[in-house]
Design an enzyme around this catalytic site. Sequence first.
Site, PDB file in Angstrom:
ATOM      1  N   ASP A 135      37.698  38.518  36.753  1.00 50.41           N
ATOM      2  CA  ASP A 135      37.786  38.556  38.236  1.00 50.41           C
ATOM      3  C   ASP A 135      39.294  38.510  38.436  1.00 50.41           C
ATOM      4  O   ASP A 135      40.156  37.763  37.806  1.00 50.41           O
ATOM      5  CB  ASP A 135      36.910  37.554  38.826  1.00 50.41           C
ATOM      6  CG  ASP A 135      36.632  37.974  40.448  1.00 50.41           C
ATOM      7  OD1 ASP A 135      37.187  38.810  40.574  1.00 50.41           O
ATOM      8  OD2 ASP A 135      35.801  37.287  40.849  1.00 50.41           O
ATOM      9  N   GLY A 136      39.581  39.022  39.663  1.00 50.24           N
ATOM     10  CA  GLY A 136      40.937  39.248  40.272  1.00 50.24           C
ATOM     11  C   GLY A 136      41.234  37.645  40.875  1.00 50.24           C
ATOM     12  O   GLY A 136      40.372  37.072  40.909  1.00 50.24           O
ATOM     13  N   ALA A 137      42.429  37.820  41.634  1.00 57.26           N
ATOM     14  CA  ALA A 137      42.784  36.676  42.506  1.00 57.26           C
ATOM     15  C   ALA A 137      43.628  37.032  43.352  1.00 57.26           C
ATOM     16  O   ALA A 137      44.333  38.107  42.929  1.00 57.26           O
ATOM     17  CB  ALA A 137      43.079  35.268  41.676  1.00 57.26           C
ATOM     18  N   ASP A 138      44.008  36.460  44.511  1.00 55.33           N
ATOM     19  CA  ASP A 138      45.143  36.732  45.391  1.00 55.33           C
ATOM     20  C   ASP A 138      46.221  35.752  45.332  1.00 55.33           C
ATOM     21  O   ASP A 138      47.420  36.333  45.577  1.00 55.33           O
ATOM     22  CB  ASP A 138      44.443  36.428  46.974  1.00 55.33           C
ATOM     23  CG  ASP A 138      43.396  37.228  47.140  1.00 55.33           C
ATOM     24  OD1 ASP A 138      43.337  38.604  46.973  1.00 55.33           O
ATOM     25  OD2 ASP A 138      42.243  36.793  47.456  1.00 55.33           O
ATOM     26  N   SER A 191      40.624  45.600  43.621  1.00 56.73           N
ATOM     27  CA  SER A 191      41.085  46.617  43.046  1.00 56.73           C
ATOM     28  C   SER A 191      41.506  46.325  41.448  1.00 56.73           C
ATOM     29  O   SER A 191      41.488  47.271  40.840  1.00 56.73           O
ATOM     30  CB  SER A 191      42.285  47.078  43.868  1.00 56.73           C
ATOM     31  OG  SER A 191      43.388  45.985  43.884  1.00 56.73           O
ATOM     32  N   THR A 192      41.725  45.220  41.083  1.00 58.31           N
ATOM     33  CA  THR A 192      42.201  44.988  39.833  1.00 58.31           C
ATOM     34  C   THR A 192      40.825  44.795  38.923  1.00 58.31           C
ATOM     35  O   THR A 192      40.871  45.366  37.846  1.00 58.31           O
ATOM     36  CB  THR A 192      42.888  43.563  39.597  1.00 58.31           C
ATOM     37  OG1 THR A 192      43.836  43.453  40.626  1.00 58.31           O
ATOM     38  CG2 THR A 192      43.587  43.103  38.226  1.00 58.31           C
ATOM     39  N   LYS A 196      41.218  32.950  46.303  1.00 57.01           N
ATOM     40  CA  LYS A 196      40.349  34.118  46.027  1.00 57.01           C
ATOM     41  C   LYS A 196      39.889  34.535  47.365  1.00 57.01           C
ATOM     42  O   LYS A 196      39.529  33.920  48.361  1.00 57.01           O
ATOM     43  CB  LYS A 196      39.240  34.204  44.904  1.00 57.01           C
ATOM     44  CG  LYS A 196      39.983  34.319  43.782  1.00 57.01           C
ATOM     45  CD  LYS A 196      38.899  34.087  42.738  1.00 57.01           C
ATOM     46  CE  LYS A 196      37.676  35.207  42.659  1.00 57.01           C
ATOM     47  NZ  LYS A 196      38.183  36.652  42.704  1.00 57.01           N
ATOM     48  N   GLU A 222      31.315  35.353  44.260  1.00 64.02           N
ATOM     49  CA  GLU A 222      32.513  35.255  43.163  1.00 64.02           C
ATOM     50  C   GLU A 222      32.211  33.772  42.557  1.00 64.02           C
ATOM     51  O   GLU A 222      32.392  33.471  41.515  1.00 64.02           O
ATOM     52  CB  GLU A 222      33.814  35.720  43.532  1.00 64.02           C
ATOM     53  CG  GLU A 222      34.000  36.895  43.660  1.00 64.02           C
ATOM     54  CD  GLU A 222      35.404  37.442  44.341  1.00 64.02           C
ATOM     55  OE1 GLU A 222      35.779  38.621  43.865  1.00 64.02           O
ATOM     56  OE2 GLU A 222      35.807  36.876  44.993  1.00 64.02           O
ATOM     57  N   THR A 234      35.276  41.528  41.701  1.00 65.26           N
ATOM     58  CA  THR A 234      35.343  42.512  42.724  1.00 65.26           C
ATOM     59  C   THR A 234      36.943  42.333  43.113  1.00 65.26           C
ATOM     60  O   THR A 234      37.822  41.635  42.969  1.00 65.26           O
ATOM     61  CB  THR A 234      34.556  41.911  44.098  1.00 65.26           C
ATOM     62  OG1 THR A 234      33.267  41.990  43.579  1.00 65.26           O
ATOM     63  CG2 THR A 234      34.852  42.788  45.257  1.00 65.26           C
TER      64      THR A 234
HETATM   65  C1  5RP Z   1      37.561  39.439  46.091  1.00 61.97           C
HETATM   66  C2  5RP Z   1      38.634  38.673  45.452  1.00 61.97           C
HETATM   67  C3  5RP Z   1      39.752  39.614  44.648  1.00 61.97           C
HETATM   68  O1  5RP Z   1      39.558  39.226  43.296  1.00 61.97           O
HETATM   69  C4  5RP Z   1      41.058  39.364  45.191  1.00 61.97           C
HETATM   70  O2  5RP Z   1      40.933  39.682  46.750  1.00 61.97           O
HETATM   71  C5  5RP Z   1      42.107  40.276  44.376  1.00 61.97           C
HETATM   72  O3  5RP Z   1      42.071  41.612  44.781  1.00 61.97           O
HETATM   73  P1  5RP Z   1      42.892  42.640  44.381  1.00 61.97           P
HETATM   74  O4  5RP Z   1      42.761  42.675  42.850  1.00 61.97           O
HETATM   75  O5  5RP Z   1      42.256  43.913  45.131  1.00 61.97           O
HETATM   76  O6  5RP Z   1      44.290  42.069  44.743  1.00 61.97           O
HETATM   77  O7  5RP Z   1      38.777  37.740  45.576  1.00 61.97           O
HETATM   78  O8  5RP Z   1      36.746  38.685  46.894  1.00 61.97           O
END
Ligand code: 5RP
Length: 228
Positions: A86-89, A33-34, A99, A108, A31
């Site tokens: 999956d993405g990460a922060d 944008s990435t 995340k 996730e 989930t």
């Molecule tokens: C969602 C997440 C996302 O993977 C994380 O926030 C990164 O998002 P983005 O790619 O939009 O920066 O953990 O719960």
Amino acid sequence: MAQDEPNLKRIVAERAVDDHVRDGMTVGLGTGSTSEYAVRRVGELVSGGLRLKCVATSERTANLAHGLGIELFDINDVPHIDVTIDGADEVDPGRQLIKGLGGALLREKIVAAASMTEVIIVDESKVVDKLGVRTPLPVEVVPYGHRKTAYALERKGCKATLREAGGEPFVTDAGNYIYDCKFESIESPFFLESMINVMPGVVENGLFLNTADVVLVSHPDGTVTKIE
Ligand code: 5RP
């Protein structure tokens, strides 16, 4: 030429799918944008004839996947998940993660735990020396007594802010709230996680420790490197 942010997300997402997704696999769809770029790439592969079973980590991703013609399965109905992208922060040099800024941390984490390989995709701006320096730690809590839970969280040394959407508390796919907990930095992530997880009212937290098998990082020059 330096790549802009959307391109950095696209480049790393497409690399992850092209390197890790093969015909016949069960794939977890992340989930954010990435991850959205990864889901779109999976959609292209499916349109091209690849046979995949997919599991979504959020309603948002499920809606996107449906629109792309990707067949989705309930996580309970697949024996295992071969790979999740999956993405990460935030990512630290040891592949530990924060995340959940996208609000999907609970599903996730469940999907990650059921996955044989967890591939994390980020651009360079998400790589930090120490977790917590850049972003808050999202913590999902049940609505009942949430202010008491927030108080308990703050006693661990953070400022806990109830996440809102449109002036109301943001509600997760599981019907819970999220507190974004800003620490100066997180010195001992494993210890912090163990303390947060035993608090009444806490459902899950955004520390994803020893979860990522592969972290792919895109750079402004368009290259992608791996943290391993
Ligand atoms: C969602 C997440 C996302 O993977 C994380 O926030 C990164 O998002 P983005 O790619 O939009 O920066 O953990 O719960």
